[in-house]
Write an enzyme that holds these catalytic residues in place. Structure first.
Site, PDB file in Angstrom:
ATOM      1  CE1 TYR A  68      -3.415  -2.794   0.844  1.00 29.70           C
ATOM      2  CE2 TYR A  68      -4.601  -0.716   0.781  1.00 29.70           C
ATOM      3  CZ  TYR A  68      -4.606  -2.095   0.734  1.00 29.70           C
ATOM      4  OH  TYR A  68      -5.792  -2.762   0.591  1.00 29.70           O
ATOM      5  CE  LYS A  81       0.914 -17.898  -0.237  1.00 33.46           C
ATOM      6  NZ  LYS A  81       0.195 -19.175  -0.047  1.00 33.46           N
ATOM      7  CG  ASP A 112      -2.864 -19.920   1.409  1.00 31.72           C
ATOM      8  OD1 ASP A 112      -2.358 -19.760   2.540  1.00 31.72           O
ATOM      9  OD2 ASP A 112      -2.327 -20.639   0.532  1.00 31.72           O
ATOM     10  CG  ASP A 166      -8.214  -4.778   2.077  1.00 27.67           C
ATOM     11  OD1 ASP A 166      -9.178  -4.238   2.647  1.00 27.67           O
ATOM     12  OD2 ASP A 166      -8.111  -4.860   0.840  1.00 27.67           O
ATOM     13  CG  ASP A 201     -13.805  -6.733   3.104  1.00 26.22           C
ATOM     14  OD1 ASP A 201     -13.513  -5.956   4.034  1.00 26.22           O
ATOM     15  OD2 ASP A 201     -14.179  -6.346   1.984  1.00 26.22           O
TER      16      ASP A 201
END
Ligand code: IPM
Ligand code: MN
Length: 381
Positions: free
Chosen positions: A157, A204, A237, A261, A265
């Site tokens: 970002y 990750k 994941d 992020d 959600d």
């Protein structure tokens, strides 16, 4: 120090932002009167639509107003014309890497150094889940109650774009300073919650070297400074399915920006959807609170959107201000607002379409009023 008057900057933004924020601000005034505290609200027009009209993100001096405020409340940003995201007037390219209307979100997060994005994933009793287009209760209240702490200033970002012959490169930037402070924030939050005393690092790191560094720093900080807290690890994941199947495992989750992020959600699904999902962008000196849903342009102007996320962001703001200013009145008011929202949900009579379906749906403004009434009645008890 506690004050008698707090300065709040309100950024309504685009789409449903102004409608849901209006409900939150009315509830803020009610909470203020219950607490015996005055809130001075300064509203600043901004967002993608503002950019398209004025070719600037917001009026001059707006950032300075945000900087001077005790806290910021944001509606939503993101403007669409004819179903397409509109960044600028036709024919006028917006200078990369900025995106129109994002000065409020990305700009404030960076320039005010709001390094921890705190996103509770909490299921209130009575909330239904929309699955296959049908509303039913899938997850159990009490079994979904954790907080995602998302690093808020770097990772993918930073806005950096390198032009290469055959495309673009956006780096994943992870620094020690940013990782130490956000992981420390997460560990302190686990202590403050005093539930499972566990922090899960979600990244990750099996493939992205910069994420490996994030995980290493997380481990160092945890082992060195928080021996009482359990360290837990997940790849992002795999985490996406565990947070759906086993949300009760989690207490505090810390993640680099982009992973945070996405998982916030995804987690919102288990807590009743984006209409209830909330975020606080928190730094050492400033904070900005926002519902994490977007501007939902197709619902804008219909008095239809769920205002509870905006109201709960305001609730988080009260709680943060109460702690920061050692102002018991605000901490109590925050507790009352949360109880009022929980009561309106449990009653089930005045809720928007996303929670009860179109036929039984109340309007955005009606839900706002129902919460106002509950705040008054709980405070009077
Ligand atoms: C969020 C949003 C933003 C983000 C967008 C609007 C830039 O999705 O607050 O989660 O990606 O951080
Ligand atoms: Mn998001």
């Amino acid at each position: 120090m506690a004050k008698n008057s707090y300065d709040i900057v309100a950024l309504p933004g685009d789409g449903i932002g102004p409608e849901v924020l209006a409900c939150a601000l009315k509830n803020l005034q009610v909470a203020g009167s219950v607490a015996g505290v005055d809130f001075k609200i300064q509203e600043i027009q901004c967002g993608g639509h503002y950019y398209v009209e004025h070719e600037t993100e917001w009026p001059e001096g707006s950032f300075e107003k945000c900087e001077a405020a005790d806290a910021i409340l944001l509606g939503a940003v993101g403007h669409e014309v004819d179903g397409k995201t509109a960044f600028t007037k036709p024919g006028k390219p917006y200078p990369e890497p900025q995106l129109a209307g994002f000065a409020q979100v990305i700009g404030n997060r960076k320039k005010l150094d709001l390094y921890a994005n705190v996103r509770p994933v909490k299921l209130y009793p009575g909330v239904t889940h929309k699955i296959h287009g049908k509303l039913k209760q899938v997850w159990e209240a009490g079994k979904v109650d954790y907080v995602v702490v998302r690093e808020n200033t770097e990772d993918a970002y930073t806005g950096e774009i390198e032009v290469i012959e055959d495309g673009r490169v956006t780096p994943i930037r992870i620094t020690r300073r940013a990782t130490e402070r956000v992981t420390r924030f997460a560990f302190n939050l686990a202590r403050h919650r005093n539930k499972q005393l566990k922090v899960t690092c979600v990244d990750k790191s099996n493939i992205i070297g910069a994420h490996r560094f994030f995980r290493d720093v997380f481990r160092e900080v945890g082992e060195r400074e928080f021996p009482d807290v359990t360290l837990d690890y997940a790849y992002v994941d795999a985490f996406c399915q565990w947070q759906i199947r086993n949300p009760e495992w989690y207490d505090v989750v810390v993640a680099p920006n982009l992973a945070g992020d996405i998982i916030s959600d995804n987690g919102a699904t288990t807590a009743g959807g984006l209409g209830l999902a909330v975020g606080g962008n928190i730094g050492d000196e400033h904070a900005m609170f926002e519902p994490i849903h977007g501007s939902a342009p197709k619902h804008a102007g219909k008095d239809k959107a769920n205002p509870l996320a905006a109201i709960l962001s305001m609730q988080m703001m009260l709680d943060w201000l109460g702690t920061r200013h050692k102002d018991e009145r605000l901490t109590r008011a925050a507790g009352i607002v949360e109880a009022a929202v929980a009561a309106v949900i449990k009653d089930g009579k005045t809720l928007t379409y996303d929670l009860v379906g179109e036929e039984r749906a109340a309007k955005c403004s009606e839900v706002g009023l129902a919460v106002e009434e509950k705040i008054r009645s709980i405070a009077a008890d």
